[in-house]
Scaffold this active site. Structure first.
Site, mmCIF file in Angstrom:
data_model
loop_
_atom_site.group_PDB
_atom_site.id
_atom_site.type_symbol
_atom_site.label_atom_id
_atom_site.label_comp_id
_atom_site.label_asym_id
_atom_site.label_seq_id
_atom_site.Cartn_x
_atom_site.Cartn_y
_atom_site.Cartn_z
ATOM 1 C CE LYS A 154 -3.477 -2.059 2.869
ATOM 2 N NZ LYS A 154 -4.376 -2.177 3.372
ATOM 3 C CG ASP A 205 -9.923 -0.529 4.764
ATOM 4 O OD1 ASP A 205 -10.159 -0.621 3.772
ATOM 5 O OD2 ASP A 205 -9.213 -1.467 5.788
ATOM 6 C CD GLN A 243 -4.098 -4.554 6.964
ATOM 7 O OE1 GLN A 243 -3.107 -3.598 6.077
ATOM 8 N NE2 GLN A 243 -4.032 -5.701 6.389
#
Ligand code: NDP
Length: 306
Positions: A52, A119, A96
């Site tokens: 990422k 997200d 995460q």
């Protein structure tokens, strides 16, 4: 031969489209900013986060990773998230998963301000998804729609069957397909006669987490098959079954001791499908691409561009 829906190509196209948007934001004052919070040491998560950050770098997006120790408490992690919420140069916050067991994951995800929830996991953004209002969408499901649209697969009026009902893949994928006017069925572990339901699908999405579970009995001739599964298998018998006509892949498994496979049998899908996503190189590359899309869109919204 069925058509391969090439995730790497679509990812590269999306990145090319994002570059001028990033440059325009940078010219206007500052580039988009993404903060990734990675708690403790989790080898798979470390690889995802590295990818990422690298993609941000490629695109000119400012990024930073915050790496608190495994022993962090819910209160301490909340403080990190709240501080990121308050920083103007951060447009996207990604925590995460998985988090260590002592941390209240739901509380942490709820604490990310919805405008920076790249997200798409915050209940406000899930509600916006259901209501079909603009907001960040969950990245993997959004990537599935991009693969279908850019692959020229018609969705409106088609029968879509999604196997898997998780909050991060199955449910949002089903909702996005519904908004594209598919007739959608969601299946799960309690669905009776799953192969028969799957055989009704023009578009079959497998988001299960079970290596090569979707075999020829599940696939209608000519269907489009989207394989979300990422399963690292170490069982040689299973590898020998999955790679029954591919001695090179089996030899590679023997050298490495593990291999990545999807939820769909890679030989059966070639025999039955009209189009399909391979593993690797199908859905996977789209997840990070859509994270970048969400981060840039968040920066544009926050800077008043759109
Ligand atoms: P979850 O474990 O959260 O959900 C799995 C779903 O599959 C559940 O709804 C479960 O049903 C269903 N299921 C399990 N076994 C069966 C069965 N025998 N028959 C029918 N349904 C079954 O997984 P995720 O949704 O998080 O992920 C699914 C897969 O996608 C995983 O392999 C994951 O690694 C991969 N993934 C890939 C991404 C990518 O970028 N390529 C991103 C995210 C995930 P029930 O609800 O009844 O238990």
């Amino acid at each position: 031969m069925p058509r391969i829906l090439d995730g790497n190509r679509v990812r590269d196209d999306i990145k090319s489209e994002l570059k001028p948007r990033v440059e325009a934001l940078a010219a206007q004052g500052r580039p988009p900013g993404l903060a990734v919070v990675l708690v403790g040491h989790h080898p798979a998560s470390e690889i995802y986060v590295r990818n990422k950050i690298k993609t941000c770098h490629d695109l000119g997006i400012y990024s930073e990773s915050i790496t608190p120790p495994d022993s962090i408490s819910t209160a301490e992690l909340l403080a990190i998230v709240l501080a990121l919420n308050a920083r103007p140069e951060i447009d996207g916050i990604l925590v995460q998963l998985p988090l260590p067991p002592q941390v209240d994951t739901k509380r942490i995800l709820m604490a990310v301000t919805p405008a920076k929830d790249v997200d798409g996991f915050h209940p406000c953004n899930v509600g916006a998804l259901v209501a079909n209002l603009p907001a960040p969408r969950a990245c993997t499901p959004a990537g599935i729609i991009e693969l279908l649209k850019r692959g020229g697969i018609p969705i409106a009026g088609r029968r879509a069957v999604v196997v898997g009902r998780s909050d991060i893949v199955g449910k949002p994928a089903a909702m996005l397909l519904l908004h594209e006017h598919a007739t959608v069925t969601i299946c799960h572990s309690k669905t009776p006669d799953l192969p028969a339901v799957c055989r009704e699908a023009d578009i079959l999405v497998a988001a299960i987490g079970r290596a090569a579970m979707i075999t020829r009995d599940f696939i209608r001739q000519g269907a489009t098959v989207i394989d979300v599964g990422t399963n690292y298998i170490q069982d040689r018998d299973l590898a020998a079954r999955i790679f029954r006509n591919s001695p090179e892949k089996l030899a590679s498994f023997d050298r490495r001791g593990s291999v990545l496979v999807g939820d769909v049998d890679p030989i059966d899908v070639v025999e039955r499908a009209g189009a399909y996503t391979p593993v690797p190189g199908g859905v996977g590359p789209l997840t990070i691409a859509m994270l970048m899309v969400n981060t840039v869109a968040s920066a544009e919204r926050r800077s008043g561009v759109c």
